[in-house]
Design an enzyme around this catalytic site. Structure first.
Site, PDB file in Angstrom:
ATOM      1  N   CYS A 190       0.836  -1.209   0.000  1.00  0.00           N
ATOM      2  CA  CYS A 190       0.000   0.000   0.000  1.00  0.00           C
ATOM      3  C   CYS A 190       0.869   1.257   0.000  1.00  0.00           C
ATOM      4  CB  CYS A 190      -0.908  -0.007   1.223  1.00  0.00           C
ATOM      5  SG  CYS A 190      -2.057   1.380   1.250  1.00  0.00           S
ATOM      6  N   CYS A 194       0.505   4.679   6.934  1.00  0.00           N
ATOM      7  CA  CYS A 194      -0.116   4.486   8.259  1.00  0.00           C
ATOM      8  C   CYS A 194       0.838   3.715   9.185  1.00  0.00           C
ATOM      9  CB  CYS A 194      -1.426   3.727   8.110  1.00  0.00           C
ATOM     10  SG  CYS A 194      -2.484   4.403   6.802  1.00  0.00           S
ATOM     11  N   CYS A 208       0.353  -0.061  10.310  1.00  0.00           N
ATOM     12  CA  CYS A 208      -0.147  -1.069   9.364  1.00  0.00           C
ATOM     13  C   CYS A 208       0.933  -1.957   8.765  1.00  0.00           C
ATOM     14  CB  CYS A 208      -0.933  -0.389   8.247  1.00  0.00           C
ATOM     15  SG  CYS A 208      -1.776  -1.575   7.180  1.00  0.00           S
ATOM     16  N   CYS A 212     -16.905  -8.601   5.524  1.00  0.00           N
ATOM     17  CA  CYS A 212     -16.182  -7.345   5.296  1.00  0.00           C
ATOM     18  C   CYS A 212     -14.930  -7.607   4.471  1.00  0.00           C
ATOM     19  CB  CYS A 212     -15.746  -6.733   6.623  1.00  0.00           C
ATOM     20  SG  CYS A 212     -17.051  -6.654   7.848  1.00  0.00           S
ATOM     21  N   CYS A 227     -19.719  -5.312   3.542  1.00  0.00           N
ATOM     22  CA  CYS A 227     -18.980  -4.095   3.854  1.00  0.00           C
ATOM     23  C   CYS A 227     -17.653  -4.167   3.103  1.00  0.00           C
ATOM     24  CB  CYS A 227     -18.733  -4.038   5.361  1.00  0.00           C
ATOM     25  SG  CYS A 227     -17.836  -2.564   5.886  1.00  0.00           S
ATOM     26  N   CYS A 263     -19.300   2.830   8.291  1.00  0.00           N
ATOM     27  CA  CYS A 263     -18.679   2.122   9.403  1.00  0.00           C
ATOM     28  C   CYS A 263     -17.394   2.894   9.685  1.00  0.00           C
ATOM     29  CB  CYS A 263     -18.376   0.681   9.002  1.00  0.00           C
ATOM     30  SG  CYS A 263     -17.301  -0.186  10.169  1.00  0.00           S
ATOM     31  N   ARG A 291     -18.461  -2.197  17.561  1.00  0.00           N
ATOM     32  CA  ARG A 291     -17.729  -3.445  17.268  1.00  0.00           C
ATOM     33  C   ARG A 291     -16.426  -3.492  18.049  1.00  0.00           C
ATOM     34  NH1 ARG A 291     -18.044  -3.182  12.007  1.00  0.00           N
ATOM     35  NH2 ARG A 291     -20.095  -4.087  12.228  1.00  0.00           N
TER      36      ARG A 291
HETATM   37  N1  SAM Z   1      -6.699   0.707   3.035  1.00  0.00           N
HETATM   38  C1  SAM Z   1      -7.977   0.967   3.565  1.00  0.00           C
HETATM   39  C2  SAM Z   1      -7.981   2.115   4.545  1.00  0.00           C
HETATM   40  O1  SAM Z   1      -7.010   2.322   5.259  1.00  0.00           O
HETATM   41  O2  SAM Z   1      -9.002   2.792   4.616  1.00  0.00           O
HETATM   42  C3  SAM Z   1      -8.619  -0.250   4.201  1.00  0.00           C
HETATM   43  C4  SAM Z   1      -7.845  -1.260   4.998  1.00  0.00           C
HETATM   44  S1  SAM Z   1      -7.239  -0.728   6.587  1.00  0.00           S
HETATM   45  C5  SAM Z   1      -6.239  -2.094   7.014  1.00  0.00           C
HETATM   46  C6  SAM Z   1      -8.650  -0.739   7.670  1.00  0.00           C
HETATM   47  C7  SAM Z   1      -8.466  -0.283   9.099  1.00  0.00           C
HETATM   48  O3  SAM Z   1      -7.852  -1.306   9.882  1.00  0.00           O
HETATM   49  C8  SAM Z   1      -7.571   0.925   9.356  1.00  0.00           C
HETATM   50  O4  SAM Z   1      -8.241   2.111   9.122  1.00  0.00           O
HETATM   51  C9  SAM Z   1      -7.216   0.771  10.811  1.00  0.00           C
HETATM   52  O5  SAM Z   1      -8.132   1.481  11.614  1.00  0.00           O
HETATM   53  C10 SAM Z   1      -7.329  -0.729  11.057  1.00  0.00           C
HETATM   54  N2  SAM Z   1      -6.002  -1.329  11.311  1.00  0.00           N
HETATM   55  C11 SAM Z   1      -5.037  -1.555  10.397  1.00  0.00           C
HETATM   56  N3  SAM Z   1      -3.942  -2.092  10.969  1.00  0.00           N
HETATM   57  C12 SAM Z   1      -4.209  -2.210  12.290  1.00  0.00           C
HETATM   58  C13 SAM Z   1      -3.470  -2.678  13.415  1.00  0.00           C
HETATM   59  N4  SAM Z   1      -2.221  -3.130  13.282  1.00  0.00           N
HETATM   60  N5  SAM Z   1      -4.058  -2.671  14.622  1.00  0.00           N
HETATM   61  C14 SAM Z   1      -5.329  -2.204  14.757  1.00  0.00           C
HETATM   62  N6  SAM Z   1      -6.075  -1.749  13.739  1.00  0.00           N
HETATM   63  C15 SAM Z   1      -5.536  -1.732  12.516  1.00  0.00           C
HETATM   64 FE1  SF4 Z   2      -2.853   1.158   3.377  1.00  0.00          FE
HETATM   65 FE2  SF4 Z   2      -2.803  -0.028   5.749  1.00  0.00          FE
HETATM   66 FE3  SF4 Z   2      -3.084   2.595   5.617  1.00  0.00          FE
HETATM   67 FE4  SF4 Z   2      -5.108   1.002   4.797  1.00  0.00          FE
HETATM   68  S1  SF4 Z   2      -4.306   1.179   6.859  1.00  0.00           S
HETATM   69  S2  SF4 Z   2      -4.307   2.802   3.758  1.00  0.00           S
HETATM   70  S3  SF4 Z   2      -3.920  -0.722   3.944  1.00  0.00           S
HETATM   71  S4  SF4 Z   2      -1.271   1.423   4.937  1.00  0.00           S
END
Ligand code: SAM
Ligand code: SF4
Ligand code: DTB
Length: 317
Positions: free
Chosen positions: A48, A52, A55, A93, A125, A185, A257
């Protein structure tokens, strides 16, 4: 219209008073013994472009060992959705590690996946990153129940976690989703080094959305080796209970949730979260890329607590 100050005051309530108040609100609007089970599937994993800090799927975190998988086929996803339904999930989802979906065959394929999940009688979702108006409209036409797009934390703390997009970008996509008539959501993550005040501010932003989100995922950080947030002090689990209770009080009708992080949350703390108004969980041994409790362990936990599985998709799905 709760203000940040009023939410901060609510957060200062003695925990057991807060939980009691939340349990009362919960019982007015929901069956307190029913918990919805949602199953997650990562339909496009890793690589990606966003940064973040939490992530595993960000291409910026070179030391995080996460696989990079292209978009799954429609058939594979349908089979996974059928298995989830069989196992008792009422919501499916699908997450994609995109900044935003590209137009063309891949987006069309996601629309087909949504149609397939709806045809199975489950809530559908997706979480695909930022959307254009037209993409939101096409997702609505395909029958999408809800779009997941988290604000993750407070506006103040956001730039310390993500720099490749802004809090405002997030709110814009959420507005597009609402304009298209899709339920939102939207929630966040606890335990990233934020203060209690940040959690209150995040909640004020969510509670002031109009309409309020249909569901609010409360994630606690799952630490992933190789990400900037791999190390740090663990959050007091009772802060998760406090957050769930405040969420229930401020958003009486939403599904709350108890999302990522349950593997680290002992049964007593989970029980308090259910008492305080959590009424949905991710169910299945994997979240997107990290582990979740085993199905049998969760079934046992719900049974020990006398909780039932909601066996119907929600009326407004
Ligand atoms: N890429 C898209 C986005 O960021 O909107 C969708 C996938 S992203 C993995 C979905 C959500 O998962 C993130 O917004 C975050 O809140 C949550 N998330 C991701 N990694 C996480 C982690 N290591 N621990 C807890 N929540 C996490
Ligand atoms: Fe990409 Fe992870 Fe951020 Fe979603 S949370 S935008 S998958 S880096
Ligand atoms: C949400 O708030 N939590 C889910 C879902 N929305 C897409 C994702 C949790 C991901 C946890 C980390 C992982 O497994 O990669």
């Amino acid at each position: 219209m709760p203000t940040s100050e009023s939410v901060r005051e609510l957060f200062a309530t003695p925990l057991l008073d807060l939980v009691f108040q939340a349990a009362q609100v919960h019982r007015l609007h929901h069956d307190p013994l029913e918990v919805q089970r949602c199953t997650l599937l990562s339909i496009k994993t890793g690589g990606c472009p966003e940064d973040c800090g939490y992530c595993s799927q960000s291409a910026w975190h070179k030391d995080a060992e996460s696989p990079v998988d292209p978009l799954m086929s429609r058939e594979e996803v349908r089979a996974a959705a059928e298995r989830a339904k069989e196992a008792g999930a009422t919501r499916f989802c699908m997450g994609a590690a995109w900044r935003q979906p590209r137009e063309g065959e891949q987006f069309e394929r996601v629309l087909d996946m949504v149609r397939d999940v709806r045809a199975l009688g489950m809530e559908a979702c997706v979480t695909l990153g930022m959307l254009t108006d037209s993409q939101a409209e096409r997702l609505a036409e395909a029958g999408l129940t809800a779009y997941n797009h988290n604000i993750d934390t407070s506006e103040r703390f956001y730039p310390q976690i993500i720099t490749t997009r802004t809090f405002e970008d997030r709110l814009e996509t959420i507005q597009r989703v609402q304009d298209a008539g899709i339920h939102v959501c939207c929630g966040g993550i606890l335990g990233m080094g934020e203060h209690r005040g940040d959690r209150a501010d995040m909640l004020a932003t969510l509670a002031n959305m109009d309409p309020q989100p249909e569901s609010v995922p409360i994630n606690s950080l799952v630490r992933v080796a190789g990400t900037p947030l791999a190390d740090g002090a663990d959050l007091d689990p009772l802060e998760i209970v406090r957050m769930v209770a405040a969420t229930r009080i401020l958003m009486p009708k939403s599904r709350v949730r108890l999302a990522a992080g349950r593997l680290q949350l002992e049964p007593g703390a989970q029980a308090l979260c259910f008492l305080a108004g959590a009424n949905s969980i991710f169910f299945g041994d994997k979240l997107l890329t990290t582990p979740n409790p085993e199905i049998d362990d969760d079934a046992q936990l719900l049974q020990r607590l006398g909780l039932r599985i909601a066996d119907h998709a929600s009326a407004h799905a």
